[in-house]
Enzyme design. Structure first.
Site, PDB file in Angstrom:
ATOM      1  N   GLU A 204       8.142  63.683  66.072  1.00 51.61           N
ATOM      2  CA  GLU A 204       9.340  62.849  66.101  1.00 51.61           C
ATOM      3  C   GLU A 204      10.513  63.615  65.510  1.00 51.61           C
ATOM      4  O   GLU A 204      10.384  64.278  64.476  1.00 51.61           O
ATOM      5  CB  GLU A 204       9.105  61.566  65.294  1.00 51.61           C
ATOM      6  CG  GLU A 204      10.209  60.524  65.448  1.00 51.61           C
ATOM      7  CD  GLU A 204       9.854  59.210  64.770  1.00 51.61           C
ATOM      8  OE1 GLU A 204      10.755  58.346  64.693  1.00 51.61           O
ATOM      9  OE2 GLU A 204       8.717  59.044  64.320  1.00 51.61           O
TER      10      GLU A 204
ATOM     11  N   ARG B  69       0.143  60.899  75.323  1.00 52.01           N
ATOM     12  CA  ARG B  69       1.234  60.209  74.642  1.00 52.01           C
ATOM     13  C   ARG B  69       0.801  58.937  73.915  1.00 52.01           C
ATOM     14  O   ARG B  69       0.073  58.115  74.464  1.00 52.01           O
ATOM     15  CB  ARG B  69       2.322  59.850  75.658  1.00 52.01           C
ATOM     16  CG  ARG B  69       3.564  59.218  75.032  1.00 52.01           C
ATOM     17  CD  ARG B  69       4.538  58.754  76.092  1.00 52.01           C
ATOM     18  NE  ARG B  69       5.787  58.274  75.512  1.00 52.01           N
ATOM     19  CZ  ARG B  69       6.686  57.554  76.164  1.00 52.01           C
ATOM     20  NH1 ARG B  69       6.484  57.230  77.424  1.00 52.01           N
ATOM     21  NH2 ARG B  69       7.794  57.166  75.562  1.00 52.01           N
ATOM     22  N   LEU B  70       1.262  58.827  72.688  1.00 51.13           N
ATOM     23  CA  LEU B  70       1.248  57.571  71.954  1.00 51.13           C
ATOM     24  C   LEU B  70       2.693  57.097  71.927  1.00 51.13           C
ATOM     25  O   LEU B  70       3.541  57.705  71.273  1.00 51.13           O
ATOM     26  CB  LEU B  70       0.718  57.764  70.535  1.00 51.13           C
ATOM     27  CG  LEU B  70       0.685  56.505  69.659  1.00 51.13           C
ATOM     28  CD1 LEU B  70      -0.315  55.496  70.204  1.00 51.13           C
ATOM     29  CD2 LEU B  70       0.355  56.855  68.213  1.00 51.13           C
TER      30      LEU B  70
ATOM     31  N   CYS C 180       0.305  61.489  69.531  1.00 52.26           N
ATOM     32  CA  CYS C 180       0.482  62.387  70.672  1.00 52.26           C
ATOM     33  C   CYS C 180      -0.273  63.707  70.487  1.00 52.26           C
ATOM     34  O   CYS C 180      -0.735  64.040  69.400  1.00 52.26           O
ATOM     35  CB  CYS C 180       1.956  62.678  70.945  1.00 52.26           C
ATOM     36  SG  CYS C 180       2.948  61.230  71.321  1.00 52.26           S
TER      37      CYS C 180
ATOM     38  N   ASN D 124       4.899  66.992  70.516  1.00 54.55           N
ATOM     39  CA  ASN D 124       4.160  66.068  69.657  1.00 54.55           C
ATOM     40  C   ASN D 124       4.937  65.897  68.363  1.00 54.55           C
ATOM     41  O   ASN D 124       5.235  66.877  67.683  1.00 54.55           O
ATOM     42  CB  ASN D 124       2.760  66.641  69.359  1.00 54.55           C
ATOM     43  CG  ASN D 124       2.075  65.915  68.218  1.00 54.55           C
ATOM     44  OD1 ASN D 124       2.232  64.714  68.048  1.00 54.55           O
ATOM     45  ND2 ASN D 124       1.313  66.655  67.429  1.00 54.55           N
TER      46      ASN D 124
ATOM     47  N   ASP E 291      13.659  60.784  72.090  1.00 54.82           N
ATOM     48  CA  ASP E 291      14.034  62.009  71.400  1.00 54.82           C
ATOM     49  C   ASP E 291      13.607  63.237  72.204  1.00 54.82           C
ATOM     50  O   ASP E 291      14.199  64.307  72.069  1.00 54.82           O
ATOM     51  CB  ASP E 291      13.457  62.060  69.982  1.00 54.82           C
ATOM     52  CG  ASP E 291      11.967  61.759  69.914  1.00 54.82           C
ATOM     53  OD1 ASP E 291      11.382  61.368  70.941  1.00 54.82           O
ATOM     54  OD2 ASP E 291      11.387  61.902  68.815  1.00 54.82           O
TER      55      ASP E 291
ATOM     56  N   ILE F  71       6.027  55.561  71.065  1.00 56.08           N
ATOM     57  CA  ILE F  71       6.718  55.029  69.889  1.00 56.08           C
ATOM     58  C   ILE F  71       8.183  54.745  70.205  1.00 56.08           C
ATOM     59  O   ILE F  71       8.710  53.669  69.930  1.00 56.08           O
ATOM     60  CB  ILE F  71       6.628  56.009  68.698  1.00 56.08           C
ATOM     61  CG1 ILE F  71       5.160  56.288  68.341  1.00 56.08           C
ATOM     62  CG2 ILE F  71       7.382  55.461  67.493  1.00 56.08           C
ATOM     63  CD1 ILE F  71       4.410  55.098  67.803  1.00 56.08           C
TER      64      ILE F  71
END
Length: 281
Positions: free
Chosen positions: A81, A53-54, A2, A79, A105, A56
């Site tokens: 986690e 966005r990637l 991200c 960006n 999240d 996950i």
């Protein structure tokens, strides 16, 4: 991976240039997030937030960013986690009756900011992150970086524009970017073989230090604070070292490693764990 980016123009003279800037800045980090794209703007004040966005966690539309809080007051781009987001969600639900739309999240994060505020939320987070948070009510933009500085975050002023992003390439896409080399940073590079925070290679552009957040108001006044004082914590731990047998210390180290790896394995897509032998590991 991200990526986040944004700008806040102090003098908005041309809305077309403003929109072109935030779009170019966002698209410059497509490689960080090929799965989704989002932009939030308040054109009347020249504020723009961009996200790539990637996917996950929570691959659906409910994980889309920028994400707006239920009241509409806060907008977040994020960006990274948050490893303990499920625990924080349970803690929040004990205090507030909140209906969550998805399982990301990010949604937990924006609700935490809305209900707990900036400082309390940041102190509770266990994770790696670079965050941009817009407070529509107080006209306040907050940028925050994780405790160790795993996720990068650059920011600064160029010809009156406040710009920020996950990489230097995104701030360079702003039409007012000047690109003047910071000779002090250049000296640090030749001395250390890297450029330490808060410097970057460009004059006027800085790296937000780990465990810090900054807030900028509509007059472009900046206040920066540390939310996790590593020096004080280190001193306290040195005064109270861990005393035990060798076997107990081995068991405790194993427990910490297993717990750390488990927290990082939360994903809605295939995920791998690698242990490198690099100096940073």
């Amino acid at each position: 991976m991200c990526g986040i980016t944004g700008l806040w123009k102090r003098n908005l003279k041309n809305k077309e240039v403003f929109l072109e800037d935030i779009n170019k800045m966002t698209d410059s980090i497509t490689h960080r997030g090929p799965d989704d794209r989002g932009i939030y703007t308040e054109q009347n004040i020249g504020l723009g937030l961009g996200f790539r966005r990637l996917s996950i966690i929570d691959l659906s539309e409910t994980g889309h960013q920028p994400m707006i809080s239920p009241s509409g007051r806060f907008t977040v781009i994020f960006n990274g986690e948050i490893y303990n987001y499920k625990d924080l969600k349970k803690e929040l639900l004990k205090e507030k009756n909140i209906s969550f739309k998805g399982s990301s999240d990010t949604e937990v994060l924006v609700n935490l900011f809305e209900n707990w505020g900036i400082e309390r939320t940041l102190k509770k987070l266990n994770g790696m992150f670079a965050i941009g948070l817009w407070d529509k009510k107080d006209r306040l933009l907050t940028l925050a970086r994780d405790r160790i500085g795993i996720k990068p975050l650059y920011y600064g002023f160029q010809k009156g524009d406040f710009i920020f992003g996950s990489e230097l390439r995104t701030v360079k896409k702003n039409s007012n970017f000047q690109g003047e080399i910071d000779r002090e940073a250049l000296g640090l590079f030749f001395k250390h073989n890297y450029i330490p925070a808060p410097y970057s290679i460009y004059k006027g552009i800085k790296k937000l230090e780990p465990a810090h957040y900054l807030q900028i108001d509509e007059d472009h006044n900046i206040v920066k604070k540390s939310y996790w004082p590593i020096e004080r914590i280190t001193e306290e731990n040195l005064k109270n070292p861990f005393h035990s047998t060798f076997e107990s210390m081995v068991d405790e180290l194993e427990r910490l490693l297993v717990d750390s790896i488990e927290k990082r394995m939360v994903s809605d897509v295939p995920l791998g764990t690698f242990l490198s032998g690099g100096i940073d590991s």
